[in-house]
Design an enzyme around this catalytic site. Sequence first.
Site, PDB file in Angstrom:
ATOM      1  N   HIS A  61       0.702  -1.704   0.276  1.00 37.89           N
ATOM      2  CA  HIS A  61       0.102  -0.249  -0.425  1.00 37.89           C
ATOM      3  C   HIS A  61       0.911   0.932  -0.221  1.00 37.89           C
ATOM      4  O   HIS A  61       0.872   2.309  -0.495  1.00 37.89           O
ATOM      5  CB  HIS A  61      -1.207  -0.201   1.268  1.00 37.89           C
ATOM      6  CG  HIS A  61      -0.138   0.263   2.940  1.00 37.89           C
ATOM      7  ND1 HIS A  61      -0.265  -0.516   3.755  1.00 37.89           N
ATOM      8  CD2 HIS A  61       0.188   0.884   3.076  1.00 37.89           C
ATOM      9  CE1 HIS A  61       0.507  -0.300   4.494  1.00 37.89           C
ATOM     10  NE2 HIS A  61       0.442   1.473   4.719  1.00 37.89           N
ATOM     11  N   ASP A  91      -0.179  -7.208   1.499  1.00 33.57           N
ATOM     12  CA  ASP A  91      -0.027  -6.029   1.214  1.00 33.57           C
ATOM     13  C   ASP A  91       2.083  -5.964   1.611  1.00 33.57           C
ATOM     14  O   ASP A  91       2.730  -5.520   2.513  1.00 33.57           O
ATOM     15  CB  ASP A  91       0.155  -5.350   2.628  1.00 33.57           C
ATOM     16  CG  ASP A  91      -0.004  -3.677   3.111  1.00 33.57           C
ATOM     17  OD1 ASP A  91       0.237  -3.107   1.216  1.00 33.57           O
ATOM     18  OD2 ASP A  91      -0.458  -3.395   4.390  1.00 33.57           O
ATOM     19  N   SER A 166       4.624   1.703   8.001  1.00 31.41           N
ATOM     20  CA  SER A 166       4.436   1.469   6.836  1.00 31.41           C
ATOM     21  C   SER A 166       5.340   0.470   6.254  1.00 31.41           C
ATOM     22  O   SER A 166       6.273   1.356   5.562  1.00 31.41           O
ATOM     23  CB  SER A 166       2.921   2.130   6.005  1.00 31.41           C
ATOM     24  OG  SER A 166       1.738   2.061   6.903  1.00 31.41           O
TER      25      SER A 166
END
Length: 214
Positions: A61, A91, A166
């Site tokens: 993402h 992901d 992230s």
Amino acid sequence: MEEPAAPAALPRVAPAPSTPPTGLSATAARVLPSVVSIETRTAGGSGFVVDDRGHILTNAHVVAGNTRVTVVLSDGRRLTARVAGADGDEDLAVLEVDYPGELTPATLGRSSDLSVGDQVLAIGSPLGLSGTVTAGIVSALDREVRLGSARRTAVQTDASINPGNSGGPLVNARGEVVGVNTAIAAGRGGGNIGIGFAIPIDRAAPIAERIIRN
């Protein structure tokens, strides 16, 4: 005529002797050179170097919709990286730079060796603040959460993880990567509330290897 008063000197401790870092300081120093900030046209995130061939692991993402991104190394150098491949269901994505000699690979550990209560560090670029290190413990193992487009098990930690973390590494006290920081449970106002999730490295590493092979 009175003499001007001498400026007051506040008492200070003597300078600390120069010694090699120990404990969490040593762990952070070992891992930081392997962690990169990732900049895209619309957002940013983190990643870490996984081998000596120029490959960087991050979240899918973070780089979604991009074929090339900018990675910023721990010393401030900027490199262009291409998105070598991604697995949206898990992901995870792998980036590749043309000059692998510029990069310092991280050491991958085993998430299967983790226990609840183990000390961990999360390293990345929360809110664009590159090279940020936060500490915590493993709060739970095999916690089922939504990652990517499906529900997956994750390592839960109370190490502070915020937007921008992230794709960065979750590392154990030996400086070995045991997870890929991916998501947080946010309060009503957003931000960290001490519940973060990382993809276990035992699952992430084989996916990265498959992306690199293909």
